[in-house]
Design a protein around this motif. Sequence first.
Motif: not given
Length: 534
Positions: A363-364, A370-374, A376-377, A413-415
Amino acid sequence: MMNDKDSLVEFWGGYTSLATLVRGQAEKTPNQLALVARSANGHEERLTYSQLVWQGEKFARALMEIGAKEGDHIGVLLDNKSAYEAIMTLLACTFGGMVCVPVNARFAQEEILHAVTLADTRILICGQATLSRVRDIRPDAFILENVVLVGDEVTEDTLSWRELFNKAKVVDVDWPERGLDDISEILFTSGTTSRPKAALMSNRSVVASAYGFSQAMSLEPGSVYQSFFPFFTTASIRCLLYPSWFVGATAIVDPELDVMDILARMERERTTTYIGVPAFYIFLLEKYRETSFDLSSLEIIDAGGAAMPAELTRRLIETFPKLDVRQTYGQTEGGPCGTVLVGKEALAHIGSAGTPWAQTELRIVDENGNNVGLNIVGEIVVRSPSVFSGYFKNEEATRETLQDGWLFSGDLGQLDDEGYLFVVDRKKDMVIRGGLNIGTQEVESVLHRYDGVEEAAVIGVPHDKLGEDLLAVLTVASGVTIDPEAIRQFCADKLADFKIPRRYEVISEMPRSPMGKILKTDLREQYSKALVDA
């Protein structure tokens, strides 16, 4: 991802430890070549799975005869020129229920003392190259009872590895049965702390990482898997040895990073898979000539330990168009667990570290977890059965790193929209020089001890082959002139050679935040185009 213990063990073929894994392969394919490694006497040892078990158990008996017991911590201060003895000691530990503690053979005296003391090491295996450093620390290493020397030389203050092995009695032993949660190894990991931390690695982590990385590398029983990674690294033990043995493949350990020797060994052993740091592949491209070496057996090459530059990926694919050029991302505390970018996806996702491999969740998250969106670092967090059990004697760091079963990597990182990971930066202040992690605060603490240095800030600067190199930015007392060579000599017995900066810059004042902290981000920006000569 399965979390039930019985389901996991069944999924892993019934393996619950390195001992059960290797013994299981010895039963299935006793005559399959398991290991090729250099011994301290210069010979290249070639062991089948049955020999791996027989010799590992024999040295376990040898350790027991000098007083080692189940649960004892056994240090191994050896490089790949004694890889055979190092690996036999590792196996002896798993068979005898002891904990193996690999120690960086390039450590200076103070670092060795810290490692031996922190890990409660009772017995230390070393070679001639490190013996003088071990002798220097023995008066202060109160817990250390025996030093065992590999090689042909015998000294009065050490025991001989070879003599212990040869004299060990081959008798029936009621071997201990260790559980999934029992500790197998203590691995040292560098971060922002002044000294390396000791990561506790369980048997569960052993088997999970062996399975996961074997899948990431597409290993099969016929694979011949080779690397120069030093024995004392996670990359060697858990990215080369364990995955090879999980599938019944052959592990080839290079004695050192000598590109021409490695290429010749690839040809001779008919290597199918190779793993190294990106810097190695830069050196390889400089030396490789298609007419000089037959690498037709080679199928997969992987870069780990540092980010793979996009241009290097392109050059490797151009030079080896038939190869699967991969990249893996992970860390010691993860077991490792992490992501893999396979060759067919490399050019389409250039710069990515890939997607999670088997039994790994990723997860990021933001600063609150808390999870961040795609796109987003945030901080990279992972969960896997291979994740470590905590830091030995450091509950505070354990609480910060392990939260509700998730490992907080300290990396940013980011997805992307397709779920591919892009590692943006390291949250933890670490430099990766040629694949070797360096905690900068440890280096700074030594530089601060040099007469005339008032402040020291160590940062990573770009290097065309190593990826990063160290730059020490200093402020000094009035009238003091800095001699870089003198500082390097001062550091020589306090830091491993790869941790000693080669370049120094003296400035009048450090950039600071309103809180008074040195702004390393400003220093990195100022010196970002500085390249240290190779």
